[in-house]
Design an enzyme around this catalytic site. Sequence first.
Site, PDB file in Angstrom:
ATOM      1  N   CYS A  46       0.831  -1.215   0.000  1.00  0.00           N
ATOM      2  CA  CYS A  46       0.000   0.000   0.000  1.00  0.00           C
ATOM      3  C   CYS A  46       0.857   1.252   0.000  1.00  0.00           C
ATOM      4  O   CYS A  46       0.477   2.285  -0.561  1.00  0.00           O
ATOM      5  CB  CYS A  46      -0.942   0.009   1.201  1.00  0.00           C
ATOM      6  SG  CYS A  46      -0.083  -0.022   2.798  1.00  0.00           S
ATOM      7  N   HIS A 307      -1.622   1.145   7.329  1.00  0.00           N
ATOM      8  CA  HIS A 307      -2.009   1.287   5.927  1.00  0.00           C
ATOM      9  C   HIS A 307      -1.699   2.705   5.456  1.00  0.00           C
ATOM     10  O   HIS A 307      -1.806   3.663   6.223  1.00  0.00           O
ATOM     11  CB  HIS A 307      -3.522   1.019   5.819  1.00  0.00           C
ATOM     12  CG  HIS A 307      -4.038   0.857   4.430  1.00  0.00           C
ATOM     13  ND1 HIS A 307      -3.401   0.122   3.466  1.00  0.00           N
ATOM     14  CD2 HIS A 307      -5.170   1.335   3.836  1.00  0.00           C
ATOM     15  CE1 HIS A 307      -4.114   0.146   2.350  1.00  0.00           C
ATOM     16  NE2 HIS A 307      -5.186   0.886   2.551  1.00  0.00           N
ATOM     17  N   ASN A 328      -8.271   4.764  -1.573  1.00  0.00           N
ATOM     18  CA  ASN A 328      -7.730   3.493  -1.106  1.00  0.00           C
ATOM     19  C   ASN A 328      -7.127   2.725  -2.286  1.00  0.00           C
ATOM     20  O   ASN A 328      -7.253   3.142  -3.443  1.00  0.00           O
ATOM     21  CB  ASN A 328      -8.829   2.679  -0.424  1.00  0.00           C
ATOM     22  CG  ASN A 328      -8.290   1.671   0.570  1.00  0.00           C
ATOM     23  OD1 ASN A 328      -7.086   1.510   0.722  1.00  0.00           O
ATOM     24  ND2 ASN A 328      -9.180   0.980   1.252  1.00  0.00           N
TER      25      ASN A 328
END
Length: 375
Positions: A46, A307, A328
């Site tokens: 990520c 994240h 995201n």
Amino acid sequence: MLKKVFLCFGILISIGTIQAQEPYKFTEVINLEATPVISQGRTGTCWSFSSTSFLESEIMRLTGQRIDLSEMYTVRNTYPKKADNYVMRQGKAQFSEGGLAHDVLNSVAEYGLVPHTAYTGLLDGETNHNHAELVAVLKSMVDTYVDNPGKKLSKKWKPAVDAVLSVYLGKNPETFEYDGKTHTPQSFLEMTTLQPKDYVSITSFTQAPFYAEFILNIPDNWSYGSFYNLPLDDMMATIDNALKNGFTVELDCDVSERTFSSKSGVAVIPESVENDKKALEAIYPEKQITQAYRQEEFENFTTTDDHLMHITGLLKDQNGTKYYKVKNSWGTEASRNANGGYVYFSESYMRLKAISITVHKDALPKTIAGKLNIH
């Protein structure tokens, strides 16, 4: 008997009030340019997907060009650095898929950039990223080198790690074609006009002095990057100032809470834990987040470094409450991701769960830039 009737009536009113909470209705206030939402697949990358998205928005801001950059080129060039750090520290360091925004900026400065068309990290007809086997192989390798079974570590281990990365992700491109021109990774970086040194990472914790730099001790800071430490209100003011002036923001945050939901598309901090689940679908009062509470939640491991995502705008609900539009990297499948793959963070959630942010230095409010001596 009369007393009991009134008590039951009171309970009915209370239940009715809870059931009558309004579903969220969002209105966009700021919506900055960003590339489409994509999926990081079955990987822990990520940090590269979000930071690459951030740089894509920066290229749009600086040049107007929409370029799909390669996330895996950065991953490919960062793994040898992680392996070297782990082996030279004899296993007393982090070796995992995780990383932070400064790892991408460090890679860009050293290895340049390439478009996705030049390096996908997908081989043999693959269409989705899955690094489960790659990570297991790499971890077993670096652990073997740390154990040093030959009692004298040979010089072969670095080429061996590089060879495995080439097998799983592909060799680094030396030259490639883009828009009819031949580029190297460095010439491509120059074409984008990005300057990695122009970006700053900011956090807000009380274990270090404010308005100074320090190394934030979180697991994914394997490269020991430093952060400017600001009071919480100043960190939030920096996010708002950036967005209002056309700069998107890279975000490292905690998404392990029950009150974060990509499926519902919201992240909130209800005042009462009894409303945690219900607050994903309707508006409930939220907790006021102070610097002291933020610190307490970080130090007791309730807030963790989970994240990285990309802040691209601001919204308001029907009550005028502020939310942040956060991109995201879990794809756009509607059954798992609302809002086309975006999650709307309430201000309370951002104040509590944002570990750090990365912005262009020009996005800083002038007073804060002055206190940090950034020009």
